[in-house]
Design a protein around this motif. Structure first.
Motif, PDB file in Angstrom:
ATOM      1  N   ILE A  31       0.842  -1.200   0.000  1.00 56.07           N
ATOM      2  CA  ILE A  31       0.000   0.000   0.000  1.00 56.07           C
ATOM      3  C   ILE A  31       0.874   1.245   0.000  1.00 56.07           C
ATOM      4  CG2 ILE A  31      -1.625   1.353   1.354  1.00 56.07           C
ATOM      5  CD1 ILE A  31      -2.879  -1.232   2.283  1.00 56.07           C
ATOM      6  N   ASN A  32       0.571   2.147  -0.912  1.00 52.68           N
ATOM      7  CA  ASN A  32       1.290   3.412  -1.007  1.00 52.68           C
ATOM      8  C   ASN A  32       0.679   4.419  -0.044  1.00 52.68           C
ATOM      9  OD1 ASN A  32       3.036   5.413  -1.911  1.00 52.68           O
ATOM     10  ND2 ASN A  32       1.670   6.015  -3.568  1.00 52.68           N
ATOM     11  N   PHE A  33      -0.617   4.628  -0.170  1.00 53.84           N
ATOM     12  CA  PHE A  33      -1.290   5.501   0.770  1.00 53.84           C
ATOM     13  C   PHE A  33      -2.768   5.133   0.847  1.00 53.84           C
ATOM     14  CE2 PHE A  33      -3.829   8.173  -2.009  1.00 53.84           C
ATOM     15  CZ  PHE A  33      -3.149   8.172  -3.215  1.00 53.84           C
ATOM     16  N   MET A  34      -3.406   5.591   1.906  1.00 50.59           N
ATOM     17  CA  MET A  34      -4.850   5.521   2.056  1.00 50.59           C
ATOM     18  C   MET A  34      -5.359   6.949   2.145  1.00 50.59           C
ATOM     19  SD  MET A  34      -5.292   2.348   4.750  1.00 50.59           S
ATOM     20  CE  MET A  34      -7.040   2.133   4.366  1.00 50.59           C
ATOM     21  N   GLY A  35      -6.558   7.182   1.652  1.00 48.22           N
ATOM     22  CA  GLY A  35      -7.045   8.554   1.655  1.00 48.22           C
ATOM     23  C   GLY A  35      -8.554   8.641   1.690  1.00 48.22           C
ATOM     24  N   TRP A  36      -9.007   9.854   1.949  1.00 52.72           N
ATOM     25  CA  TRP A  36     -10.423  10.190   1.909  1.00 52.72           C
ATOM     26  C   TRP A  36     -10.624  11.289   0.870  1.00 52.72           C
ATOM     27  CZ3 TRP A  36     -14.148   7.527   4.420  1.00 52.72           C
ATOM     28  CH2 TRP A  36     -13.754   6.691   5.460  1.00 52.72           C
ATOM     29  N   TYR A  37     -11.595  11.074   0.019  1.00 50.36           N
ATOM     30  CA  TYR A  37     -11.986  12.055  -0.985  1.00 50.36           C
ATOM     31  C   TYR A  37     -13.449  12.408  -0.740  1.00 50.36           C
ATOM     32  CZ  TYR A  37      -7.772  10.786  -3.621  1.00 50.36           C
ATOM     33  OH  TYR A  37      -6.475  10.568  -4.014  1.00 50.36           O
ATOM     34  N   ARG A  38     -13.891  13.496  -1.324  1.00 50.13           N
ATOM     35  CA  ARG A  38     -15.298  13.856  -1.222  1.00 50.13           C
ATOM     36  C   ARG A  38     -15.779  14.494  -2.522  1.00 50.13           C
ATOM     37  NH1 ARG A  38     -14.978  18.765   3.286  1.00 50.13           N
ATOM     38  NH2 ARG A  38     -14.059  20.365   1.913  1.00 50.13           N
ATOM     39  N   GLN A  39     -17.071  14.368  -2.738  1.00 51.58           N
ATOM     40  CA  GLN A  39     -17.673  14.961  -3.918  1.00 51.58           C
ATOM     41  C   GLN A  39     -19.016  15.566  -3.538  1.00 51.58           C
ATOM     42  OE1 GLN A  39     -18.056  12.351  -7.310  1.00 51.58           O
ATOM     43  NE2 GLN A  39     -18.175  14.095  -8.722  1.00 51.58           N
ATOM     44  N   ALA A  40     -19.097  16.871  -3.685  1.00 49.51           N
ATOM     45  CA  ALA A  40     -20.341  17.582  -3.430  1.00 49.51           C
ATOM     46  C   ALA A  40     -21.132  17.664  -4.737  1.00 49.51           C
ATOM     47  CB  ALA A  40     -20.048  18.979  -2.899  1.00 49.51           C
ATOM     48  N   PRO A  41     -22.447  17.858  -4.649  1.00 49.97           N
ATOM     49  CA  PRO A  41     -23.265  17.945  -5.870  1.00 49.97           C
ATOM     50  C   PRO A  41     -22.761  19.023  -6.813  1.00 49.97           C
ATOM     51  CG  PRO A  41     -24.666  17.735  -3.949  1.00 49.97           C
ATOM     52  CD  PRO A  41     -23.267  17.918  -3.436  1.00 49.97           C
ATOM     53  N   GLY A  42     -22.570  18.655  -8.076  1.00 49.42           N
ATOM     54  CA  GLY A  42     -22.133  19.608  -9.079  1.00 49.42           C
ATOM     55  C   GLY A  42     -20.657  19.943  -9.047  1.00 49.42           C
ATOM     56  N   LYS A  43     -19.910  19.263  -8.188  1.00 48.73           N
ATOM     57  CA  LYS A  43     -18.479  19.539  -8.073  1.00 48.73           C
ATOM     58  C   LYS A  43     -17.663  18.292  -8.361  1.00 48.73           C
ATOM     59  CE  LYS A  43     -18.815  23.343  -4.772  1.00 48.73           C
ATOM     60  NZ  LYS A  43     -18.297  23.905  -3.494  1.00 48.73           N
ATOM     61  N   GLN A  44     -16.386  18.504  -8.645  1.00 46.90           N
ATOM     62  CA  GLN A  44     -15.498  17.377  -8.884  1.00 46.90           C
ATOM     63  C   GLN A  44     -15.079  16.731  -7.572  1.00 46.90           C
ATOM     64  OE1 GLN A  44     -12.219  18.896 -11.254  1.00 46.90           O
ATOM     65  NE2 GLN A  44     -13.262  18.312 -13.150  1.00 46.90           N
ATOM     66  N   ARG A  45     -14.712  15.468  -7.652  1.00 51.53           N
ATOM     67  CA  ARG A  45     -14.199  14.781  -6.481  1.00 51.53           C
ATOM     68  C   ARG A  45     -12.860  15.403  -6.096  1.00 51.53           C
ATOM     69  NH1 ARG A  45     -14.446   8.295  -6.322  1.00 51.53           N
ATOM     70  NH2 ARG A  45     -16.534   8.910  -7.012  1.00 51.53           N
ATOM     71  N   GLU A  46     -12.671  15.628  -4.796  1.00 48.99           N
ATOM     72  CA  GLU A  46     -11.440  16.250  -4.330  1.00 48.99           C
ATOM     73  C   GLU A  46     -10.838  15.452  -3.188  1.00 48.99           C
ATOM     74  OE1 GLU A  46     -12.094  20.126  -2.645  1.00 48.99           O
ATOM     75  OE2 GLU A  46     -13.612  19.416  -1.241  1.00 48.99           O
ATOM     76  N   LEU A  47      -9.528  15.550  -3.075  1.00 51.63           N
ATOM     77  CA  LEU A  47      -8.831  14.906  -1.964  1.00 51.63           C
ATOM     78  C   LEU A  47      -9.089  15.698  -0.690  1.00 51.63           C
ATOM     79  CD1 LEU A  47      -6.750  12.823  -0.872  1.00 51.63           C
ATOM     80  CD2 LEU A  47      -4.989  14.526  -1.411  1.00 51.63           C
TER      81      LEU A  47
END
Length: 115
Positions: A31-47
């Protein structure tokens, strides 16, 4: 087969806290890394935040000082402690694991912060 399952999301008032968990099953090599991303309505997924196998962390500017990412290497589990939540934190949150060759994703979990 690798599977990531998020839990801990829900509805919370502005200023409140939530703790997300991501449990991984299956075999992932190196494993290189673990992460959390999020995506709000109408927006791109972001770290939102990431953590390497060595424990180095990285946060989006918008969550620095409020969110904390951690992991349990033995269980291949990642956590995201979210404090002082704001309505703009409302999004679907995704757990991700990178093993250098590819990214594995969870199904996503809703976090809603009311004003």
């Amino acid at each position: 087969q690798v599977r990531l399952v998020e839990s801990g999301g829900g509805l919370v008032q502005s200023g409140g806290s939530l703790r997300l968990s991501c449990v991984t099953s299956g075999t992932i090599f190196s494993i290189n890394f673990m992460g959390w991303y999020r995506q709000a309505p109408g927006k791109q997924r972001e770290l939102v935040a990431s953590i390497t196998s060595g424990g180095r962390t990285n946060y989006a500017d918008s969550v620095k000082g409020r969110f904390t990412i951690s992991r349990d290497n033995a269980k291949i589990t990642a956590y995201l402690q979210m404090n002082s939540l704001k309505p703009e934190d409302t999004a679907v949150y995704y757990c991700a694991v990178n093993d250098v060759t590819r990214m594995y994703w969870g199904q996503g979990i809703q976090v809603t912060v009311s004003s």
